[in-house]
Design a protein around this motif. Sequence first.
Motif, PDB file in Angstrom:
ATOM      1  N   LYS A  50      11.102  -8.694   0.642  1.00 14.75           N
ATOM      2  CA  LYS A  50       9.989  -8.522  -0.282  1.00 14.75           C
ATOM      3  C   LYS A  50       9.694  -9.870  -0.929  1.00 14.75           C
ATOM      4  CE  LYS A  50      13.195  -6.658  -3.770  1.00 14.75           C
ATOM      5  NZ  LYS A  50      13.478  -5.523  -4.687  1.00 14.75           N
ATOM      6  N   PHE A  51       8.495  -9.996  -1.510  1.00 10.75           N
ATOM      7  CA  PHE A  51       8.102 -11.276  -2.086  1.00 10.75           C
ATOM      8  C   PHE A  51       7.011 -11.081  -3.135  1.00 10.75           C
ATOM      9  CE2 PHE A  51       5.767 -10.523   1.841  1.00 10.75           C
ATOM     10  CZ  PHE A  51       4.451 -10.640   1.433  1.00 10.75           C
ATOM     11  N   TYR A  52       6.777 -12.146  -3.877  1.00 12.60           N
ATOM     12  CA  TYR A  52       5.717 -12.170  -4.885  1.00 12.60           C
ATOM     13  C   TYR A  52       4.433 -12.670  -4.236  1.00 12.60           C
ATOM     14  CZ  TYR A  52       2.941 -14.018  -8.799  1.00 12.60           C
ATOM     15  OH  TYR A  52       1.924 -14.314  -9.675  1.00 12.60           O
ATOM     16  N   LEU A  53       3.344 -11.922  -4.389  1.00 11.60           N
ATOM     17  CA  LEU A  53       2.053 -12.330  -3.868  1.00 11.60           C
ATOM     18  C   LEU A  53       1.199 -12.845  -5.021  1.00 11.60           C
ATOM     19  CD1 LEU A  53       0.354 -12.425  -1.266  1.00 11.60           C
ATOM     20  CD2 LEU A  53      -0.616 -10.218  -1.942  1.00 11.60           C
ATOM     21  N   PRO A  54       0.905 -14.149  -5.059  1.00 10.18           N
ATOM     22  CA  PRO A  54       0.132 -14.727  -6.167  1.00 10.18           C
ATOM     23  C   PRO A  54      -1.245 -14.084  -6.281  1.00 10.18           C
ATOM     24  CG  PRO A  54       1.143 -16.442  -4.827  1.00 10.18           C
ATOM     25  CD  PRO A  54       1.314 -15.158  -4.078  1.00 10.18           C
ATOM     26  N   LYS A  55      -1.758 -14.050  -7.487  1.00 15.82           N
ATOM     27  CA  LYS A  55      -3.105 -13.536  -7.703  1.00 15.82           C
ATOM     28  C   LYS A  55      -4.107 -14.385  -6.923  1.00 15.82           C
ATOM     29  CE  LYS A  55      -2.400 -11.450 -12.248  1.00 15.82           C
ATOM     30  NZ  LYS A  55      -2.838 -11.415 -13.661  1.00 15.82           N
ATOM     31  N   GLY A  56      -5.068 -13.704  -6.321  1.00 14.66           N
ATOM     32  CA  GLY A  56      -6.054 -14.415  -5.526  1.00 14.66           C
ATOM     33  C   GLY A  56      -5.703 -14.473  -4.058  1.00 14.66           C
TER      34      GLY A  56
END
Length: 218
Positions: A50-56
């Motif tokens: 799993k990972f963090y998806l940046p805004k945009g």
Amino acid sequence: MKKKYFFVLIILLLVFVCGCSNVQNLSVDEAIDRVIGVEHKTSVALNGYKFYLPKGMTLLNDANGNNVFYSSYEKYYLYVDLLSYYNKKYIDYELDLEDNIYYRDLSSDDKKGYILVKKSDDKFLLNIYYNYAKIEVLTSDYKMAIIKSLLVLNSISYNDKIIESMVGGNALNYDEEEFLLKQPEDKDMNQDSLQYDGDYVDTENELPDEDIIAVQSE
């Protein structure tokens, strides 16, 4: 009562501003150091990681560890190497450093890798390998692309139990196999982006913090 709420709002805004730095005021190295020094909560869970998806950024496709993201009319190609993670062995890529615009080795705790930027016509070809995963993108703003890519790569969290069930039986063949992210040709990357632009509703103007790096953990 209204004055009280107004005062609280001002305090919250000051805390937010003090905890962030505008990307444009940072050098590439400073921006990199900020990104890999912050842990973000993961927001996307896939098979084994799993990972963090940046805004945009938008996840367009996920297939066997090969993912495609879209941001600012550019496509990011991510390959997550679960077998390398399982064996805790980083791939030693043979890099062509000739005529590079920017190169840097990366190392933070048990994560390591590199950043390589080369000129490609009127754009830049960015290649980042970090935390057992790799991102490539053809971009017009390589500093911002580095930041977005590292936000994803640095945040990747692996699920050992799932990975064991997926690749455990293949571990003995690790040294005999080569895992590479197929690099799309510049022509294909541009054509794909133009095709997707026609159907994409750009909401990034609604995300004022896209150019800001939080220096506080979430």
